[in-house]
Scaffold this active site. Structure first.
Site, PDB file in Angstrom:
ATOM      1  N   MET A  18       0.847  -1.196   0.000  1.00 41.70           N
ATOM      2  CA  MET A  18       0.000   0.000   0.000  1.00 41.70           C
ATOM      3  C   MET A  18       0.876   1.237   0.000  1.00 41.70           C
ATOM      4  SD  MET A  18      -2.977  -1.076   2.743  1.00 41.70           S
ATOM      5  CE  MET A  18      -1.813  -1.779   3.936  1.00 41.70           C
ATOM      6  N   MET A  19       0.732   2.059  -1.040  1.00 44.26           N
ATOM      7  CA  MET A  19       1.518   3.279  -1.150  1.00 44.26           C
ATOM      8  C   MET A  19       1.224   4.185   0.048  1.00 44.26           C
ATOM      9  SD  MET A  19       3.308   2.779  -3.786  1.00 44.26           S
ATOM     10  CE  MET A  19       4.070   4.393  -3.965  1.00 44.26           C
ATOM     11  N   GLN A  22       7.470  -5.551  -4.163  1.00 44.52           N
ATOM     12  CA  GLN A  22       6.549  -5.445  -5.293  1.00 44.52           C
ATOM     13  C   GLN A  22       7.123  -4.472  -6.315  1.00 44.52           C
ATOM     14  OE1 GLN A  22       2.660  -3.323  -5.560  1.00 44.52           O
ATOM     15  NE2 GLN A  22       1.822  -5.378  -5.893  1.00 44.52           N
ATOM     16  N   CYS A  55      -2.949  -2.590 -10.101  1.00 45.93           N
ATOM     17  CA  CYS A  55      -3.207  -1.195  -9.739  1.00 45.93           C
ATOM     18  C   CYS A  55      -3.933  -0.478 -10.877  1.00 45.93           C
ATOM     19  CB  CYS A  55      -1.898  -0.480  -9.425  1.00 45.93           C
ATOM     20  SG  CYS A  55      -2.134   1.253  -8.957  1.00 45.93           S
ATOM     21  N   HIS A  87      -6.992  -9.853  -6.150  1.00 41.12           N
ATOM     22  CA  HIS A  87      -7.951  -8.904  -5.591  1.00 41.12           C
ATOM     23  C   HIS A  87      -9.288  -9.206  -6.252  1.00 41.12           C
ATOM     24  CE1 HIS A  87      -8.867  -4.533  -4.203  1.00 41.12           C
ATOM     25  NE2 HIS A  87      -9.974  -5.257  -4.248  1.00 41.12           N
ATOM     26  N   ASN A 100      -7.488 -11.437  -1.803  1.00 47.63           N
ATOM     27  CA  ASN A 100      -7.384 -10.052  -1.349  1.00 47.63           C
ATOM     28  C   ASN A 100      -8.690  -9.335  -1.657  1.00 47.63           C
ATOM     29  OD1 ASN A 100      -5.857  -7.093  -2.661  1.00 47.63           O
ATOM     30  ND2 ASN A 100      -6.157  -7.529  -0.513  1.00 47.63           N
ATOM     31  N   GLY A 152     -11.708  -6.740   0.707  1.00 46.33           N
ATOM     32  CA  GLY A 152     -12.884  -6.766   1.562  1.00 46.33           C
ATOM     33  C   GLY A 152     -12.773  -7.594   2.823  1.00 46.33           C
ATOM     34  N   GLY A 154      -5.451  -5.533   3.369  1.00 44.80           N
ATOM     35  CA  GLY A 154      -4.970  -4.218   2.968  1.00 44.80           C
ATOM     36  C   GLY A 154      -5.306  -3.151   3.977  1.00 44.80           C
ATOM     37  N   ARG A 155      -6.290  -2.314   3.663  1.00 48.72           N
ATOM     38  CA  ARG A 155      -6.600  -1.164   4.523  1.00 48.72           C
ATOM     39  C   ARG A 155      -6.921  -1.552   5.959  1.00 48.72           C
ATOM     40  NH1 ARG A 155     -11.406   0.983   1.397  1.00 48.72           N
ATOM     41  NH2 ARG A 155     -11.324  -1.151   0.600  1.00 48.72           N
TER      42      ARG A 155
END
Length: 315
Positions: A11-12, A64, A94, A165, A205, A207, A227-228
């Site tokens: 994650m950027m 990555q 992405c 994803h 990946n 949700g 992720g988030r």
């Protein structure tokens, strides 16, 4: 290849070296960390040490790489070999306009033969694990046949780890943020991939925000990528992981790490992971505010000592 059941998504702005240290403390050894995406172009012309440096305390970390150029990718693989990464991952998921312009990310799903060439370049360059992170489809394609054909085109060269994803990427009309929530989740497509390609390691990946959804996914695939939720719900990482530390002990260990890493230039980036972790006790909100307002190394050290003393008094 080790069997990591938990992966922390690239994650950027988040999965820099300090965040990865905190994730390791929270998750233990069952987790596989990922760097922020590094473009092959930046490794040709940028500050390689700044882009690639990592510490042993991060444990297993995958680099990555974003690239649509086999020559640039080969150079990126060459210069990154000495930095101790566990493995290497190609970004083919992405959806941002910026990476599309560089022929990076989800737009590569339109070019499976090129992806095959890129993956072959990576496999030829290293003995470490190589993986690909992708979406289910692009631009509203809602068909299991699309992702099955894409995987079939590439997997036989030895690309055995696929991170999916479970949404399409809409390259037109949606922002990167909207692409993380608007296209519907299709877990059933990812589960079907595992059935149709049982020899592949499939990581789901998208949700996964609570323990119930993680455990359900692990009934169907080999591992999950969070992720988030890794920074929005950090106790989840502790729940899924196998850390020998309690949640509070992990925070205390990171405070010690932060004190050792602080510089005047690094205050914000070192403290940001900790701010997300401070939840679930009386005073946490005030501690988050204090850390978010510090502007100097001296102020940061003072604030960290206050929080450390508070946590120790609760043990």
């Amino acid at each position: 290849m080790k069997q990591h059941k938990l992966h922390i998504a690239p994650m950027m702005g988040w999965t820099h070296r300090h965040f990865r240290v905190l994730m390791r403390l929270m998750a233990g050894e069952c987790a596989l960390m990922y760097s922020e995406m590094v473009t092959a172009q930046s490794l040709m012309h940028g500050d390689v040490e700044h882009l690639l440096a990592k510490s042993d305390s991060e444990g297993d970390v995958v680099l990555q790489i974003g690239s649509g150029d086999p020559d640039l990718l080969a150079n990126a693989m060459q210069v990154s070999q000495s930095y101790g990464y566990y493995g290497f991952n190609l970004n083919a998921g992405c959806p941002s306009n910026r990476v599309q312009g560089a022929d990076i990310g989800a737009c590569l799903m339109k070019k499976p033969k090129k992806v095959r060439q890129l993956m072959q370049t990576m496999l030829d360059a290293t003995a470490h694990p190589v993986s690909i992170k992708t979406r289910l489809g692009i631009d509203g394609v809602d068909s299991y046949a699309f992702i099955k054909a894409f995987v079939s085109e590439i997997q036989d060269i030895g690309c055995h780890h696929w991170i999916i994803h479970a949404r399409d990427a809409w390259l037109q009309g949606l922002s990167p943020k909207e692409n993380r929530s608007v296209p519907p989740l299709r877990y059933e497509y990812v589960y079907q991939l595992k059935q149709d390609f049982p020899h592949l390691h499939i990581t789901l990946n998208g949700g996964l925000t609570d323990l119930e959804s993680v455990n359900e996914a692990l009934n169907h695939v080999d591992s999950v990528m969070i992720g988030r939720a890794a920074y929005q719900n950090m106790p989840l990482i502790h729940q899924v992981g196998n850390s020998e530390l309690t949640y509070t002990q992990a925070i205390q260990a990171y405070i010690q790490y932060a004190k050792s890493m602080l510089t005047e230039q690094q205050v914000k980036i070192v403290l940001a992971p900790l701010i997300s972790a401070l939840i679930g006790y009386n005073g946490a909100k005030a501690h988050r505010r204090i850390l978010s307002e510090v502007r100097s190394k001296a102020d940061a050290l003072s604030a960290l000592s206050v929080i450390q003393d508070h946590l120790e008094s609760k043990v």
